[in-house]
Design an enzyme around this catalytic site. Structure first.
Site, PDB file in Angstrom:
ATOM      1  NE  ARG A   1      -2.658  -0.997   3.554  1.00 10.87           N
ATOM      2  CZ  ARG A   1      -2.600  -2.128   4.263  1.00 10.87           C
ATOM      3  NH1 ARG A   1      -3.007  -3.259   3.739  1.00 10.87           N
ATOM      4  NH2 ARG A   1      -2.153  -2.126   5.505  1.00 10.87           N
TER       5      ARG A   1
ATOM      6  CE  LYS B   1     -14.123  10.300   1.748  1.00 11.91           C
ATOM      7  NZ  LYS B   1     -13.977   9.197   0.782  1.00 11.91           N
TER       8      LYS B   1
ATOM      9  CD  GLU C   1     -17.708  10.367  -0.579  1.00 17.76           C
ATOM     10  OE1 GLU C   1     -16.771  10.375   0.238  1.00 17.76           O
ATOM     11  OE2 GLU C   1     -17.716   9.662  -1.592  1.00 17.76           O
TER      12      GLU C   1
ATOM     13  CE  LYS D   1     -15.594  11.950  -3.002  1.00 19.11           C
ATOM     14  NZ  LYS D   1     -14.182  11.645  -2.840  1.00 19.11           N
TER      15      LYS D   1
HETATM   16  P1  13P Z   1     -14.939   6.821  -6.073  1.00 13.73           P
HETATM   17  O1  13P Z   1     -14.646   7.982  -6.974  1.00 13.73           O
HETATM   18  O2  13P Z   1     -14.201   5.577  -6.422  1.00 13.73           O
HETATM   19  O3  13P Z   1     -16.424   6.624  -5.872  1.00 13.73           O
HETATM   20  O4  13P Z   1     -14.395   7.205  -4.631  1.00 13.73           O
HETATM   21  C1  13P Z   1     -14.636   8.448  -4.122  1.00 13.73           C
HETATM   22  C2  13P Z   1     -14.535   8.391  -2.665  1.00 13.73           C
HETATM   23  O5  13P Z   1     -13.841   9.155  -2.060  1.00 13.73           O
HETATM   24  C3  13P Z   1     -15.301   7.350  -1.955  1.00 13.73           C
HETATM   25  O6  13P Z   1     -15.407   7.713  -0.622  1.00 13.73           O
END
Ligand code: 13P
Length: 342
Positions: free
Chosen positions: A46, A136, A177, A219
Protein backbone atom coordinates in the site's frame (compact mmCIF):
# COMPACT_ATOMS: atom_id res chain seq x y z
CA UNK A 1 -11.77 28.90 13.72
CA UNK A 2 -10.45 31.24 11.05
CA UNK A 3 -13.36 31.56 8.61
CA UNK A 4 -11.36 33.35 5.95
CA UNK A 5 -8.78 30.54 5.82
CA UNK A 6 -11.55 27.97 5.42
CA UNK A 7 -13.11 29.98 2.61
CA UNK A 8 -9.73 30.46 0.91
CA UNK A 9 -8.88 26.74 1.14
CA UNK A 10 -12.29 25.69 -0.17
CA UNK A 11 -11.95 28.08 -3.10
CA UNK A 12 -8.38 26.99 -3.83
CA UNK A 13 -9.49 23.35 -3.98
CA UNK A 14 -11.82 24.13 -6.89
CA UNK A 15 -9.73 26.86 -8.57
CA UNK A 16 -7.97 26.71 -11.95
CA UNK A 17 -10.14 23.86 -13.29
CA UNK A 18 -8.40 21.40 -10.98
CA UNK A 19 -10.01 18.80 -8.75
CA UNK A 20 -9.39 16.34 -5.94
CA UNK A 21 -7.76 12.94 -6.09
CA UNK A 22 -9.31 10.56 -3.58
CA UNK A 23 -6.62 8.11 -2.46
CA UNK A 24 -8.18 7.45 0.92
CA UNK A 25 -9.34 3.87 0.52
CA UNK A 26 -9.47 2.18 3.90
CA UNK A 27 -7.13 -0.82 4.27
CA UNK A 28 -9.91 -3.37 3.63
CA UNK A 29 -11.05 -1.52 0.47
CA UNK A 30 -7.50 -1.05 -0.81
CA UNK A 31 -6.74 -4.72 -0.09
CA UNK A 32 -9.87 -5.81 -1.97
CA UNK A 33 -8.75 -3.85 -5.05
CA UNK A 34 -5.22 -5.24 -4.75
CA UNK A 35 -6.52 -8.83 -4.36
CA UNK A 36 -8.45 -8.58 -7.64
CA UNK A 37 -5.17 -7.83 -9.45
CA UNK A 38 -3.00 -10.29 -7.53
CA UNK A 39 -1.11 -7.53 -5.67
CA UNK A 40 0.09 -8.48 -2.14
CA UNK A 41 -2.15 -6.97 0.54
CA UNK A 42 0.52 -5.62 2.86
CA UNK A 43 1.37 -2.30 4.50
CA UNK A 44 4.43 -2.09 2.24
CA UNK A 45 2.50 -2.64 -1.03
CA UNK A 46 0.00 0.00 0.00
CA UNK A 47 2.90 2.35 0.80
CA UNK A 48 4.64 1.70 -2.52
CA UNK A 49 1.40 2.24 -4.44
CA UNK A 50 0.66 5.51 -2.63
CA UNK A 51 4.26 6.61 -3.25
CA UNK A 52 3.71 5.96 -6.95
CA UNK A 53 0.68 8.27 -6.85
CA UNK A 54 2.13 11.18 -4.86
CA UNK A 55 5.39 11.23 -6.82
CA UNK A 56 3.70 11.34 -10.24
CA UNK A 57 5.50 14.18 -12.06
CA UNK A 58 3.17 17.06 -13.00
CA UNK A 59 0.22 15.85 -10.86
CA UNK A 60 -0.13 19.32 -9.30
CA UNK A 61 -0.93 20.77 -12.74
CA UNK A 62 -4.32 19.04 -12.60
CA UNK A 63 -4.94 18.08 -8.97
CA UNK A 64 -5.54 20.67 -6.22
CA UNK A 65 -5.93 18.33 -3.25
CA UNK A 66 -5.41 14.67 -2.37
CA UNK A 67 -7.43 12.80 0.24
CA UNK A 68 -5.27 10.49 2.35
CA UNK A 69 -6.12 7.69 4.78
CA UNK A 70 -4.85 7.55 8.37
CA UNK A 71 -2.21 4.93 7.47
CA UNK A 72 -1.07 6.91 4.42
CA UNK A 73 -0.72 10.34 6.04
CA UNK A 74 1.76 8.73 8.46
CA UNK A 75 3.82 7.09 5.68
CA UNK A 76 6.93 8.24 3.83
CA UNK A 77 8.57 7.74 0.48
CA UNK A 78 11.45 5.27 0.16
CA UNK A 79 13.72 8.32 0.45
CA UNK A 80 12.14 9.18 3.83
CA UNK A 81 9.89 12.12 2.91
CA UNK A 82 6.38 12.16 4.43
CA UNK A 83 3.67 11.90 1.76
CA UNK A 84 2.03 15.11 3.04
CA UNK A 85 5.27 17.04 2.43
CA UNK A 86 5.64 15.62 -1.10
CA UNK A 87 2.10 16.69 -1.94
CA UNK A 88 2.54 20.19 -0.52
CA UNK A 89 5.76 20.62 -2.48
CA UNK A 90 3.86 19.63 -5.64
CA UNK A 91 1.24 22.33 -4.94
CA UNK A 92 -1.36 19.78 -3.80
CA UNK A 93 -3.22 20.36 -0.52
CA UNK A 94 -3.26 17.25 1.70
CA UNK A 95 -6.65 16.15 3.02
CA UNK A 96 -7.75 13.26 5.20
CA UNK A 97 -10.64 10.81 5.44
CA UNK A 98 -11.89 11.09 9.01
CA UNK A 99 -14.89 8.77 9.23
CA UNK A 100 -14.25 5.26 10.51
CA UNK A 101 -16.57 3.47 8.12
CA UNK A 102 -20.23 2.64 7.59
CA UNK A 103 -21.83 0.03 9.89
CA UNK A 104 -25.31 -1.54 9.96
CA UNK A 105 -27.82 0.96 11.37
CA UNK A 106 -29.73 -0.66 14.25
CA UNK A 107 -33.41 -1.40 13.53
CA UNK A 108 -32.95 -0.36 9.87
CA UNK A 109 -32.34 -3.47 7.74
CA UNK A 110 -30.42 -2.57 4.57
CA UNK A 111 -29.22 0.80 5.86
CA UNK A 112 -25.89 1.98 7.21
CA UNK A 113 -24.65 4.70 9.51
CA UNK A 114 -21.19 6.17 9.26
CA UNK A 115 -19.21 6.16 12.50
CA UNK A 116 -16.27 8.22 13.75
CA UNK A 117 -17.59 11.13 15.82
CA UNK A 118 -16.18 9.90 19.15
CA UNK A 119 -12.74 11.43 19.70
CA UNK A 120 -12.94 13.26 16.36
CA UNK A 121 -11.99 16.67 17.81
CA UNK A 122 -8.61 15.29 18.95
CA UNK A 123 -7.97 13.41 15.71
CA UNK A 124 -8.71 16.55 13.68
CA UNK A 125 -6.20 18.51 15.76
CA UNK A 126 -3.53 15.93 15.04
CA UNK A 127 -4.30 15.85 11.30
CA UNK A 128 -4.10 19.66 11.14
CA UNK A 129 -0.68 19.51 12.79
CA UNK A 130 0.35 16.91 10.21
CA UNK A 131 -0.50 19.38 7.43
CA UNK A 132 -4.02 18.36 6.40
CA UNK A 133 -6.27 21.28 5.47
CA UNK A 134 -9.46 19.47 4.54
CA UNK A 135 -11.35 16.44 5.84
CA UNK A 136 -13.74 14.00 4.19
CA UNK A 137 -16.62 11.97 5.67
CA UNK A 138 -18.67 9.56 3.57
CA UNK A 139 -22.25 8.52 4.27
CA UNK A 140 -23.82 5.82 2.08
CA UNK A 141 -27.46 5.52 1.11
CA UNK A 142 -28.82 2.53 -0.80
CA UNK A 143 -31.94 2.78 -2.94
CA UNK A 144 -34.46 -0.04 -2.46
CA UNK A 145 -38.03 -0.87 -1.52
CA UNK A 146 -38.79 1.83 1.08
CA UNK A 147 -35.10 2.80 1.24
CA UNK A 148 -33.60 5.05 2.30
CA UNK A 149 -35.90 5.65 5.29
CA UNK A 150 -36.36 9.17 6.67
CA UNK A 151 -34.80 8.15 9.97
CA UNK A 152 -31.79 6.52 8.26
CA UNK A 153 -31.28 9.61 6.18
CA UNK A 154 -31.56 11.95 9.15
CA UNK A 155 -29.10 9.93 11.22
CA UNK A 156 -26.50 10.08 8.44
CA UNK A 157 -27.12 13.76 7.69
CA UNK A 158 -26.80 14.62 11.37
CA UNK A 159 -23.45 12.80 11.61
CA UNK A 160 -22.23 14.59 8.47
CA UNK A 161 -23.18 17.95 9.96
CA UNK A 162 -21.54 17.20 13.34
CA UNK A 163 -18.30 16.17 11.60
CA UNK A 164 -18.43 19.23 9.31
CA UNK A 165 -18.77 21.63 12.27
CA UNK A 166 -15.91 19.92 14.13
CA UNK A 167 -13.73 20.06 11.01
CA UNK A 168 -14.27 23.79 10.60
CA UNK A 169 -13.53 24.34 14.30
CA UNK A 170 -10.17 22.60 13.70
CA UNK A 171 -9.40 24.68 10.59
CA UNK A 172 -10.14 21.88 8.11
CA UNK A 173 -12.52 22.34 5.17
CA UNK A 174 -15.19 19.62 5.31
CA UNK A 175 -15.75 17.70 2.09
CA UNK A 176 -19.24 16.43 2.85
CA UNK A 177 -19.94 13.19 1.00
CA UNK A 178 -23.49 11.80 1.00
CA UNK A 179 -23.32 8.97 -1.56
CA UNK A 180 -26.46 7.48 -3.09
CA UNK A 181 -25.23 4.09 -4.31
CA UNK A 182 -25.51 2.84 -7.90
CA UNK A 183 -26.41 -0.76 -6.97
CA UNK A 184 -29.97 -1.76 -7.90
CA UNK A 185 -32.42 -1.64 -10.78
CA UNK A 186 -33.95 1.75 -9.90
CA UNK A 187 -34.65 4.31 -12.61
CA UNK A 188 -32.89 7.61 -13.28
CA UNK A 189 -35.98 9.38 -11.93
CA UNK A 190 -35.89 7.41 -8.67
CA UNK A 191 -32.22 8.30 -8.19
CA UNK A 192 -33.11 11.95 -8.75
CA UNK A 193 -35.87 11.79 -6.16
CA UNK A 194 -33.62 10.15 -3.56
CA UNK A 195 -30.61 12.37 -4.29
CA UNK A 196 -32.71 15.52 -3.87
CA UNK A 197 -34.17 14.23 -0.60
CA UNK A 198 -30.69 13.35 0.65
CA UNK A 199 -29.26 16.76 -0.23
CA UNK A 200 -32.20 18.63 1.31
CA UNK A 201 -31.80 16.69 4.55
CA UNK A 202 -28.02 17.18 4.56
CA UNK A 203 -28.24 20.96 4.07
CA UNK A 204 -30.95 21.24 6.75
CA UNK A 205 -28.59 19.54 9.18
CA UNK A 206 -25.54 21.53 8.05
CA UNK A 207 -27.49 24.73 8.69
CA UNK A 208 -28.75 23.65 12.09
CA UNK A 209 -25.19 22.67 13.15
CA UNK A 210 -24.02 26.16 12.00
CA UNK A 211 -21.65 24.98 9.33
CA UNK A 212 -20.17 27.81 7.27
CA UNK A 213 -21.34 26.95 3.77
CA UNK A 214 -18.69 29.14 2.13
CA UNK A 215 -15.99 27.06 3.86
CA UNK A 216 -17.09 23.57 2.75
CA UNK A 217 -17.34 21.46 -0.39
CA UNK A 218 -20.09 19.00 -1.31
CA UNK A 219 -19.09 15.59 -2.68
CA UNK A 220 -22.25 14.02 -4.12
CA UNK A 221 -23.05 11.23 -6.54
CA UNK A 222 -24.10 12.04 -10.08
CA UNK A 223 -27.78 11.21 -10.71
CA UNK A 224 -27.70 7.85 -12.53
CA UNK A 225 -30.01 4.90 -13.17
CA UNK A 226 -29.20 1.79 -11.10
CA UNK A 227 -26.48 -0.48 -12.47
CA UNK A 228 -29.03 -3.16 -13.38
CA UNK A 229 -31.79 -0.80 -14.57
CA UNK A 230 -32.83 -2.00 -18.04
CA UNK A 231 -33.00 1.61 -19.29
CA UNK A 232 -29.62 3.31 -19.10
CA UNK A 233 -29.35 7.08 -19.63
CA UNK A 234 -27.42 9.13 -22.20
CA UNK A 235 -24.58 11.41 -21.15
CA UNK A 236 -26.84 14.39 -21.94
CA UNK A 237 -29.68 13.08 -19.79
CA UNK A 238 -27.36 12.46 -16.83
CA UNK A 239 -25.85 15.93 -17.13
CA UNK A 240 -29.30 17.60 -17.29
CA UNK A 241 -30.90 15.78 -14.40
CA UNK A 242 -27.82 16.00 -12.16
CA UNK A 243 -27.49 19.76 -12.59
CA UNK A 244 -31.24 20.23 -12.12
CA UNK A 245 -31.16 18.31 -8.83
CA UNK A 246 -28.18 20.28 -7.56
CA UNK A 247 -29.80 23.58 -8.55
CA UNK A 248 -32.82 22.70 -6.45
CA UNK A 249 -30.94 21.64 -3.36
CA UNK A 250 -27.42 23.13 -3.03
CA UNK A 251 -27.17 26.69 -1.67
CA UNK A 252 -25.25 29.16 -3.85
CA UNK A 253 -22.91 29.92 -0.92
CA UNK A 254 -21.17 26.54 -1.36
CA UNK A 255 -18.08 27.24 -3.51
CA UNK A 256 -17.78 23.86 -5.16
CA UNK A 257 -19.33 20.50 -5.87
CA UNK A 258 -16.77 17.72 -6.33
CA UNK A 259 -18.36 14.54 -7.62
CA UNK A 260 -17.44 11.03 -6.52
CA UNK A 261 -17.23 8.50 -9.33
CA UNK A 262 -19.01 5.66 -7.52
CA UNK A 263 -17.96 2.85 -9.85
CA UNK A 264 -18.60 4.55 -13.22
CA UNK A 265 -15.93 3.88 -15.81
CA UNK A 266 -13.19 6.49 -15.98
CA UNK A 267 -14.29 7.63 -19.45
CA UNK A 268 -17.98 7.95 -18.55
CA UNK A 269 -17.22 9.93 -15.39
CA UNK A 270 -15.16 12.39 -17.48
CA UNK A 271 -17.77 12.57 -20.25
CA UNK A 272 -20.64 13.26 -17.84
CA UNK A 273 -18.72 15.92 -15.90
CA UNK A 274 -17.73 17.47 -19.21
CA UNK A 275 -21.32 17.66 -20.44
CA UNK A 276 -22.48 19.36 -17.23
CA UNK A 277 -19.83 22.03 -17.61
CA UNK A 278 -20.27 22.38 -21.36
CA UNK A 279 -24.00 23.01 -21.00
CA UNK A 280 -24.34 24.83 -17.71
CA UNK A 281 -21.02 26.19 -16.42
CA UNK A 282 -21.72 29.86 -17.14
CA UNK A 283 -25.06 29.71 -15.28
CA UNK A 284 -23.94 27.92 -12.12
CA UNK A 285 -23.23 29.50 -8.70
CA UNK A 286 -20.74 26.78 -7.72
CA UNK A 287 -17.82 25.11 -9.50
CA UNK A 288 -18.56 21.60 -10.80
CA UNK A 289 -15.40 19.58 -10.22
CA UNK A 290 -14.29 16.08 -9.29
CA UNK A 291 -13.03 14.09 -6.33
CA UNK A 292 -12.64 10.71 -7.98
CA UNK A 293 -10.89 7.66 -6.62
CA UNK A 294 -11.60 4.78 -9.01
CA UNK A 295 -12.20 7.01 -12.06
CA UNK A 296 -8.69 8.44 -11.68
CA UNK A 297 -6.77 5.53 -10.17
CA UNK A 298 -8.20 2.34 -11.65
CA UNK A 299 -6.41 2.41 -15.04
CA UNK A 300 -3.11 3.16 -13.29
CA UNK A 301 -3.63 0.39 -10.73
CA UNK A 302 -4.35 -2.11 -13.50
CA UNK A 303 -1.10 -1.16 -15.25
CA UNK A 304 1.02 -1.20 -12.08
CA UNK A 305 -0.15 -4.56 -10.65
CA UNK A 306 2.52 -4.37 -7.97
CA UNK A 307 5.37 -4.48 -10.50
CA UNK A 308 8.08 -1.78 -10.23
CA UNK A 309 8.77 -2.06 -13.95
CA UNK A 310 5.25 -0.71 -14.65
CA UNK A 311 5.56 2.32 -12.40
CA UNK A 312 6.21 4.98 -15.03
CA UNK A 313 3.44 3.74 -17.31
CA UNK A 314 1.06 3.69 -14.34
CA UNK A 315 2.00 7.27 -13.40
CA UNK A 316 1.40 8.32 -16.99
CA UNK A 317 -2.08 6.75 -16.92
CA UNK A 318 -2.87 8.49 -13.63
CA UNK A 319 -1.76 11.85 -14.99
CA UNK A 320 -3.79 11.28 -18.14
CA UNK A 321 -7.01 10.75 -16.17
CA UNK A 322 -6.29 13.85 -14.07
CA UNK A 323 -5.76 15.82 -17.28
CA UNK A 324 -8.99 14.49 -18.85
CA UNK A 325 -10.98 15.56 -15.80
CA UNK A 326 -9.46 19.05 -15.85
CA UNK A 327 -10.51 19.29 -19.48
CA UNK A 328 -14.00 18.13 -18.40
CA UNK A 329 -14.18 21.04 -15.98
CA UNK A 330 -13.71 23.37 -18.94
CA UNK A 331 -16.15 21.44 -21.14
CA UNK A 332 -13.21 20.59 -23.40
CA UNK A 333 -12.95 16.83 -22.84
CA UNK A 334 -13.36 14.77 -26.01
CA UNK A 335 -13.27 11.05 -26.75
CA UNK A 336 -10.17 11.77 -28.87
CA UNK A 337 -8.25 12.54 -25.67
CA UNK A 338 -8.51 8.85 -24.84
CA UNK A 339 -6.47 7.95 -27.94
CA UNK A 340 -3.50 10.19 -27.13
CA UNK A 341 -1.77 9.71 -23.78
CA UNK A 342 0.06 12.68 -22.26
P1 13P B 1 -14.94 6.82 -6.07
O1 13P B 1 -14.65 7.98 -6.97
O2 13P B 1 -14.20 5.58 -6.42
O3 13P B 1 -16.42 6.62 -5.87
O4 13P B 1 -14.39 7.20 -4.63
C1 13P B 1 -14.64 8.45 -4.12
C2 13P B 1 -14.53 8.39 -2.66
O5 13P B 1 -13.84 9.15 -2.06
C3 13P B 1 -15.30 7.35 -1.95
O6 13P B 1 -15.41 7.71 -0.62
Amino acid sequence: MNSQELVDTARTLVAADKGLLAMDESNPTCNRRFAKLGIPQTVESRRVYRELIVTTPGLGDFISGAILYDETIRQQTTAGLPFGKILTAAGIIPGIKVDTGAKELAAHPGEKITEGLDGLRDRLKEYFQMGARFAKWRAVMAIGEGLPSCSGLEANAHALARYAALSQEAGLVPVVEPEVLMEGDHSLERCREVTEEVLRTVFNQLNSQRVLLEGMLLKPNMVLPGLTCPTQASVDAVADITVKSLWRTVPAAVPGIVFLSGGQSAELASARLNMMNLRFKSQLPWALAFSFARAIQQPALEIWRGNAANMLAAQQALLHRAQCNCAARRGEYTAAMEQVQV
